[in-house]
Design an enzyme around this catalytic site. Structure first.
Site, PDB file in Angstrom:
ATOM      1  N   ASP A  13       0.813  -1.215   0.000  1.00 11.88           N
ATOM      2  CA  ASP A  13       0.000   0.000   0.000  1.00 11.88           C
ATOM      3  C   ASP A  13       0.851   1.271   0.000  1.00 11.88           C
ATOM      4  OD1 ASP A  13      -2.387  -1.590   0.158  1.00 11.88           O
ATOM      5  OD2 ASP A  13      -1.813  -1.958   2.234  1.00 11.88           O
ATOM      6  N   GLU A  14       1.989   1.203  -0.641  1.00 13.57           N
ATOM      7  CA  GLU A  14       2.853   2.381  -0.743  1.00 13.57           C
ATOM      8  C   GLU A  14       2.418   3.295  -1.881  1.00 13.57           C
ATOM      9  OE1 GLU A  14       4.073  -0.736  -1.081  1.00 13.57           O
ATOM     10  OE2 GLU A  14       5.422  -1.130   0.599  1.00 13.57           O
ATOM     11  N   LYS A  16       2.032   1.817  -5.220  1.00 15.69           N
ATOM     12  CA  LYS A  16       2.666   1.247  -6.417  1.00 15.69           C
ATOM     13  C   LYS A  16       1.818   1.508  -7.651  1.00 15.69           C
ATOM     14  CE  LYS A  16       2.912  -2.934  -4.502  1.00 15.69           C
ATOM     15  NZ  LYS A  16       2.801  -2.763  -3.049  1.00 15.69           N
ATOM     16  N   GLY A  40      -4.645  -5.260  -3.508  1.00 17.88           N
ATOM     17  CA  GLY A  40      -5.808  -4.404  -3.730  1.00 17.88           C
ATOM     18  C   GLY A  40      -5.360  -3.047  -4.207  1.00 17.88           C
ATOM     19  N   HIS A  41      -5.801  -2.657  -5.394  1.00 17.87           N
ATOM     20  CA  HIS A  41      -5.527  -1.290  -5.805  1.00 17.87           C
ATOM     21  C   HIS A  41      -6.751  -0.687  -6.457  1.00 17.87           C
ATOM     22  CE1 HIS A  41      -3.104  -4.251  -8.120  1.00 17.87           C
ATOM     23  NE2 HIS A  41      -4.012  -3.961  -9.017  1.00 17.87           N
ATOM     24  N   ARG A 143       3.587 -30.015  -3.903  1.00 20.06           N
ATOM     25  CA  ARG A 143       3.429 -30.666  -5.212  1.00 20.06           C
ATOM     26  C   ARG A 143       2.098 -31.401  -5.362  1.00 20.06           C
ATOM     27  NH1 ARG A 143       9.188 -32.930  -4.367  1.00 20.06           N
ATOM     28  NH2 ARG A 143       8.314 -32.673  -2.306  1.00 20.06           N
ATOM     29  N   GLN A 224       1.996  -6.571  -2.807  1.00 24.15           N
ATOM     30  CA  GLN A 224       2.553  -6.585  -1.438  1.00 24.15           C
ATOM     31  C   GLN A 224       3.923  -5.881  -1.415  1.00 24.15           C
ATOM     32  OE1 GLN A 224       1.518 -10.081  -2.569  1.00 24.15           O
ATOM     33  NE2 GLN A 224      -0.507  -9.292  -2.149  1.00 24.15           N
ATOM     34  N   ARG A 305      -5.707   0.665   8.389  1.00 21.54           N
ATOM     35  CA  ARG A 305      -4.291   0.292   8.397  1.00 21.54           C
ATOM     36  C   ARG A 305      -3.629   0.847   9.644  1.00 21.54           C
ATOM     37  NH1 ARG A 305      -3.959   2.317   2.342  1.00 21.54           N
ATOM     38  NH2 ARG A 305      -4.820   0.496   1.309  1.00 21.54           N
ATOM     39  N   ILE A 332       3.962  12.229   0.583  1.00 21.10           N
ATOM     40  CA  ILE A 332       4.741  13.098   1.480  1.00 21.10           C
ATOM     41  C   ILE A 332       3.897  14.304   1.915  1.00 21.10           C
ATOM     42  CG2 ILE A 332       5.875  14.516  -0.299  1.00 21.10           C
ATOM     43  CD1 ILE A 332       8.496  14.038   1.434  1.00 21.10           C
ATOM     44  N   SER A 414       5.782  12.054  -4.635  1.00 17.27           N
ATOM     45  CA  SER A 414       4.378  12.244  -4.989  1.00 17.27           C
ATOM     46  C   SER A 414       3.659  13.029  -3.899  1.00 17.27           C
ATOM     47  CB  SER A 414       3.779  10.865  -5.248  1.00 17.27           C
ATOM     48  OG  SER A 414       2.456  10.824  -4.894  1.00 17.27           O
TER      49      SER A 414
HETATM   50  P1  IMP Z   1      -2.175 -13.150   2.811  1.00 16.97           P
HETATM   51  O1  IMP Z   1      -1.311 -12.602   1.734  1.00 16.97           O
HETATM   52  O2  IMP Z   1      -3.649 -12.992   2.537  1.00 16.97           O
HETATM   53  O3  IMP Z   1      -1.799 -14.536   3.222  1.00 16.97           O
HETATM   54  O4  IMP Z   1      -1.927 -12.257   4.115  1.00 16.97           O
HETATM   55  C1  IMP Z   1      -0.677 -12.248   4.802  1.00 16.97           C
HETATM   56  C2  IMP Z   1      -0.331 -10.849   5.305  1.00 16.97           C
HETATM   57  O5  IMP Z   1      -0.048 -10.025   4.178  1.00 16.97           O
HETATM   58  C3  IMP Z   1      -1.452 -10.141   6.051  1.00 16.97           C
HETATM   59  O6  IMP Z   1      -0.864  -9.320   7.037  1.00 16.97           O
HETATM   60  C4  IMP Z   1      -2.104  -9.285   4.996  1.00 16.97           C
HETATM   61  O7  IMP Z   1      -2.777  -8.181   5.547  1.00 16.97           O
HETATM   62  C5  IMP Z   1      -0.869  -8.860   4.216  1.00 16.97           C
HETATM   63  N1  IMP Z   1      -1.173  -8.488   2.825  1.00 16.97           N
HETATM   64  C6  IMP Z   1      -1.431  -9.304   1.784  1.00 16.97           C
HETATM   65  N2  IMP Z   1      -1.615  -8.615   0.662  1.00 16.97           N
HETATM   66  C7  IMP Z   1      -1.459  -7.317   0.975  1.00 16.97           C
HETATM   67  C8  IMP Z   1      -1.477  -6.109   0.204  1.00 16.97           C
HETATM   68  O8  IMP Z   1      -1.676  -6.095  -1.015  1.00 16.97           O
HETATM   69  N3  IMP Z   1      -1.250  -4.946   0.892  1.00 16.97           N
HETATM   70  C9  IMP Z   1      -0.979  -4.962   2.221  1.00 16.97           C
HETATM   71  N4  IMP Z   1      -0.930  -6.054   2.968  1.00 16.97           N
HETATM   72  C10 IMP Z   1      -1.164  -7.237   2.357  1.00 16.97           C
HETATM   73 MG    MG Z   2      -3.162  -2.269  -1.701  1.00 13.18          MG
END
Ligand code: IMP
Ligand code: MG
Length: 430
Positions: A13-14, A16, A40-41, A143, A224, A305, A332, A414
């Site tokens: 969630d930076e 991207k 998620g974007h 596997r 991620q 968050r 920023i 940004s």
């Molecule tokens: P999973 O990827 O659903 O197994 O979740 C593992 C960890 O990664 C959890 O803390 C989620 O909140 C975090 N996570 C997974 N995908 C994202 C993302 O796209 N943004 C932020 N955190 C994520």
């Molecule tokens: Mg996201």
């Protein structure tokens, strides 16, 4: 030939998506290489906001081929939903291709993820997105995964499912007391979508390498981020893949020297969704205020968050692991208004020692106190600033401090969510 990678340097969630959007128009191909619909974007299409989970945000360039790479775990039902959403808004979807080697994220993976989280002691929960990502990667490495190419021959898919499903049902029923899946019903669901999926399947590695060899621009889009990496994140509070430049190589099937530009995205402060240590977390009114101003609520799960100050050992770890050639510092503008801004430069461990790297042992990290450097703040609203020179001096010093600490150049800053809110310091598309 030019390979570009965009990766997160913190916990995701930076922003991207925004940088990808900026680069996207110059790209001929966009590739997702890991993860699944845990990402998620939010993207804006013809004035409508839609949230994508599986499709990369580079999809917004209709002229770039969009590849869901071999390293991704694909829930085809979610994919179709996203494609339908795009079509509803008159957006083309015929440029989407799926790697035939990608693993299929099955309905039982989702159920196992939910049950695993629900049956754990609250203190042991990872806070996953409950989309089945971890269980699907588990099966891949055990596997016993099903791949997209297994759908090519219906009898192969049916036979494999027949062998695998009883194991999964035993896990669901015996370990977690959940509801088992019916073989015929599940098989039917896949036979119903098979005809639609097959034309989308490609040998992704072949077409990605062909594109690179032909001198095209290929963008590898990470989901991620580094601190959620299975090897280098705050294990076990991580995702089950490698969202790094290294992950792009294995997840897309390209050689290291094909990545020319590796851009890391760093938010000017930190956020994290889900459980796990977070040394600079602000569990107070200041944090609440920052969360509101930064609109820090998860796009996938809607969870608020967790927020905190910038943690530089975290960002520098990402610089090293990914070999970042450039950093983009996002949001920023959210830091305007403080007299002083603390920036974490190290961790003081319980024994009093100070380290400037992210330790493996979670207890060390949980007990660590942040060592802060206080940087001078700025009061101005900078969300309308268009050039580097027009940013307040202290804001520029904040950016320079990141560069100095991390030993890499900041190429973009940004200051607001729009495309026009990106101030370019160095050219990204070379
Ligand atoms: P999973 O990827 O659903 O197994 O979740 C593992 C960890 O990664 C959890 O803390 C989620 O909140 C975090 N996570 C997974 N995908 C994202 C993302 O796209 N943004 C932020 N955190 C994520
Ligand atoms: Mg996201």
């Amino acid at each position: 030939m030019a390979g570009y990678a965009v990766v997160g340097t913190q916990w995701g969630d930076e922003g991207k998506g925004k940088i990808v959007d900026l680069l996207g128009m110059d790209m001929d191909m966009v590739v997702r290489f890991q993860g699944g619909n845990n990402a998620g974007h939010t993207v804006v299409i013809n004035g409508n906001k839609i949230v994508l989970h599986l499709l990369p945000s580079g999809i917004l360039n209709p002229n770039a081929d969009c590849i869901i790479g071999p390293g991704v775990v694909v829930n085809p039902f979610v994919l179709f939903q996203e494609m339908e959403e795009l079509s509803k808004h008159d957006y083309p979807v015929n440029h989407i291709h799926i790697a035939d080697r990608a693993h299929i994220l099955m309905p039982y993976h989702v159920r196992i993820d939910e049950l695993q989280e629900a049956t754990k002691d609250p203190g042991m929960r990872i806070g996953t997105t409950k989309n089945g990502i971890g269980p699907c990667y588990c099966d891949k490495y055990s596997r016993i995964g099903l791949r997209m190419c297994d759908l090519k021959y219906a009898d192969i898919f049916a036979a494999k499912l027949k062998e695998i499903l009883p194991m999964k049902n035993r896990e669901i029923v015996d370990l977690y007391g959940g509801e088992p899946f019916d073989y015929d019903d599940l098989l039917n669901r896949f036979m119903n979508i098979r005809e639609r999926l097959l034309p989308m399947l490609v040998d992704a590695t072949d077409i990605i390498n062909n594109a690179l060899d032909a001198g095209k621009n290929v963008l590898f889009e990470g989901a991620q981020a580094n601190m959620l990496d299975i090897n280098y994140g705050t294990y076990p509070y991580v995702t089950s893949s490698s969202p790094t430049a290294g992950g792009a190589l294995t997840g897309a099937g390209v050689a290291p020297q094909k990545l020319n530009t590796i851009i890391g995205i760093a938010k000017a402060y930190s956020t994290r969704v889900g459980e796990g240590p977070f040394v600079t977390e602000l569990n107070n009114e200041m944090g609440e205020d920052m969360r509101k101003r930064g609109a820090e609520y998860g796009a996938t799960t809607g969870r608020p968050r967790r927020v905190g100050w910038l943690d530089l050992p975290v960002v520098r770890q990402a610089v090293r692991i990914n070999g970042l050639t450039d950093l983009a510092v996002t949001k920023i503008d959210i830091l305007s208004g403080y007299d002083e801004i603390p920036v974490c430069t190290g961790y003081q461990l319980k024994d009093g020692s100070v380290i400037d790297y992210v330790p493996a042992c979670l207890r060390d990290l949980e007990e660590a106190k942040p060592v802060y450097r206080m940087l001078a703040g700025w009061k101005e609203d900078i969300s309308g600033v268009k050039s580097w020179e027009d940013l307040p001096e202290n804001c520029r010093a904040y950016v320079r401090f990141i560069e100095e600490y991390c030993h890499t150049q900041v190429s973009l800053v940004s200051v607001n969510p729009d495309r026009s809110g990106s101030i370019l310091l160095h050219k990204l598309v070379k």
